[in-house]
Structures are given as C-alpha cells and as structure tokens.
Design an enzyme around this catalytic site. Structure first.
Site, PDB file in Angstrom:
ATOM      1  N   HIS A 101       0.816  -1.222   0.000  1.00  0.00           N
ATOM      2  CA  HIS A 101       0.000   0.000   0.000  1.00  0.00           C
ATOM      3  C   HIS A 101       0.851   1.273   0.000  1.00  0.00           C
ATOM      4  CE1 HIS A 101       0.484   0.009   4.494  1.00  0.00           C
ATOM      5  NE2 HIS A 101       0.421   1.319   4.312  1.00  0.00           N
ATOM      6  N   ASP A 147      -0.598  -7.588   1.611  1.00  0.00           N
ATOM      7  CA  ASP A 147      -0.053  -6.221   1.528  1.00  0.00           C
ATOM      8  C   ASP A 147       1.478  -6.263   1.607  1.00  0.00           C
ATOM      9  OD1 ASP A 147       0.239  -3.478   1.542  1.00  0.00           O
ATOM     10  OD2 ASP A 147      -0.380  -3.233   3.637  1.00  0.00           O
ATOM     11  N   GLY A 236       3.486   6.197   8.871  1.00  0.00           N
ATOM     12  CA  GLY A 236       4.897   6.395   8.591  1.00  0.00           C
ATOM     13  C   GLY A 236       5.733   5.169   8.921  1.00  0.00           C
ATOM     14  N   SER A 238       4.507   2.163   8.155  1.00  0.00           N
ATOM     15  CA  SER A 238       4.064   1.164   7.187  1.00  0.00           C
ATOM     16  C   SER A 238       5.231   0.575   6.414  1.00  0.00           C
ATOM     17  CB  SER A 238       3.076   1.792   6.198  1.00  0.00           C
ATOM     18  OG  SER A 238       1.863   2.105   6.826  1.00  0.00           O
ATOM     19  N   GLY A 239       5.168  -0.736   6.205  1.00  0.00           N
ATOM     20  CA  GLY A 239       6.216  -1.424   5.461  1.00  0.00           C
ATOM     21  C   GLY A 239       7.387  -1.839   6.314  1.00  0.00           C
TER      22      GLY A 239
END
Length: 288
Positions: A101, A147, A236, A238-239
């Site tokens: 995402h 995701d 922030g 994310s991932g």
C-alpha cells in the site's frame, strides 16, 4: 665449523626456514579465516554489529529512541525531495521487503544506515529503486490482504556495521501468540503528532487472529496481529519490520500493514504474515 663452510648445513637451514615459513603462512591463513568468521558473524542476517538495547519495553507512539544503527536492516523509503513516507527491511544486498500500500515509484529513493533522518553527517547509503514487485493478489479491500511488496535496488547495498540484512521467517516457522517481538520505524509518535526524526523502537506481543476481533471484515490467514499492550506503530511505520528472535537471530515475522485510525496503543495492529508469503518472496527473487 660454521654453517657456511658445511656443505650439508645450507640444505638443513633451507628446510628449517621453509618449515618455519610454512608454519607462519599457516598461522596467517588461520588468522585470516578467523577474521572472515568474525565478519560473517557480525554481519550475518539478524545479528547486528551494534546490538540493540531491549532492556526495557517502550512505545513507538510516545516511544523510545533506538540505539543508533542497532537495527541495520531498517530502511527509509523517501521521495526525491527527501521526505520519508514508509519503512522497509533489507533482506539481502539487492532486495527490500515493504508494504504494497506504500505505492512506491521507481523515482523514489531507499535510504540505508540512517538513524536521524535530519542529520547531514550520517554515513548513509542512498540507492535508487530498480524494480518494484507487488504481490499479484494484493487486495486493499479485504482489508489489504497480501499487503507486501519487494523492491529490487538499483545497485547492491554495501554491507557494513550500519547496514546488514534481517533473517526472513521460513514457511515452517512457528512464532506463537505471546512471543515478544520488536517493531521499529520513523512513524508518528502520537496519533495526531509528527513523524519521528530519529529511529524509534517498541516491544509488543504477538496475538492470535481471534484477538483481532475489532477488524471487520476479519483478518485473513496471511496476516498476523500484535500489540494492544500500550504500544503501537503508526502512520509512517508502514512497510517496516516486525522482528522476533529465532535461535538468537532477529527474524522478519511481519511487515507493518494497517490498524485502527488514531494509532490507539491499546488496540492491536495488523502485519503481513511473512511465513505465509515466504514462498512468493523466494519465487520473485529467483525469477528476477
């Protein structure tokens, strides 16, 4: 009689010298091997050259600053302008795992070896995005199933004390609920606050999927829940990595995906379950 005047002595002297020389070379060779072994241990996957401080648990939201460079696989993905917007994990010299995402573009940059994103003196590596591989079954409507995304770096990362890879959980690995793991990132330090400039860390427990009942529709088997203990990742992050220890090495178990709006520290957050998608990671890397 001197050695020089004895016709046999020079040959004995030469042989003795050769033996000594061989012994010295052998010792040097063993020393070099031991150095390689040390370097391999220091920079092997999941074994930071600078050990992290996990002596106390803390939040990313209102959290604790990580010891500089103690999570050497943590990367910051940034726009060309230098603004951070997602995290990721280095899994070898050429590849980074992150969230689908985050919508990376090949014009973005991957920053490795950073601690303070505002610092102009840190010895960081800034590498372009070579190719982006999004999981073919990524679906952000259920909610954000699969995701996960792989970034192939435009050039290999240089492995050193500040940059090294995390181990990746195997398909057969089992990390049970209650296992304490760590998350890291430069995300927001409060639900309505600003993103961190220095890398933050937090400890949080893995949960069963049934303990993530606040999510509708229910999360899938390709997801793993963690938190609800007063700690939380946030926008922030994310991932970024969720890592747990396996045989003493930090292992990538989850990839930060989503959570309740506002980053409530008493609500769990959802991560991609790496064990469920390890086969896709391997296939993608092998084919590219």
């Amino acid at each position: 009689m001197s050695l020089l005047s004895n016709p046999v002595a020079p040959r004995l002297y030469k042989g003795s010298s050769l033996r000594r020389s061989f012994h010295v070379r052998a010792m040097v060779f063993l020393w070099i091997l031991s150095c390689f072994a040390f370097v391999g241990a220091a920079y092997g996957c999941g074994t930071p050259a600078i050990p992290p401080d996990i002596s106390s648990y803390s939040d990313i939201v209102n959290g604790k600053e990580a010891k500089p460079h103690s999570w050497p696989w943590q990367v910051s993905v940034q726009k060309r302008s230098g603004s951070h917007y997602c995290g990721g994990s280095l899994i070898n010299q050429n590849w980074v795992v992150t969230a689908a995402h985050c919508s990376f573009r090949e014009s973005d940059l991957v920053v490795l070896g950073a601690h303070d994103l505002r610092s102009s003196t840190e010895d960081v590596q800034v590498i372009g995005v070579g190719k982006v591989f999004t999981h073919p079954d990524y679906n952000k409507t259920r909610p954000w199933n699969n995701d996960i995304q792989l970034i192939k770096l435009a050039s290999p990362a240089q492995i050193n004390r500040h940059v090294s890879a995390v181990c990746v959980a195997e398909t057969t690995d089992n990390f049970p609920a209650g296992t304490m793991c760590m998350i890291t990132g430069w995300g927001k330090t409060s639900g309505n606050g600003k993103t961190a400039t220095r890398l933050q860390q937090a400890a949080l427990p893995l949960l069963t999927n049934s303990e993530c009942s606040q999510f509708k529709p229910p999360i899938t088997s390709n997801m793993i829940c963690a938190g609800a203990n007063g700690t939380s990742s946030c926008n922030g992050d994310s991932g970024g990595p969720l890592v747990c220890q396996k045989a003493g090495a930090w292992t990538l178990v989850g990839v930060m995906s989503f959570g309740i709006k506002g980053c409530d520290t008493m609500k769990s957050r959802v991560y991609v379950r790496v064990t469920a998608l390890r086969a896709w990671i391997d296939r993608t890397i092998a084919a590219n």
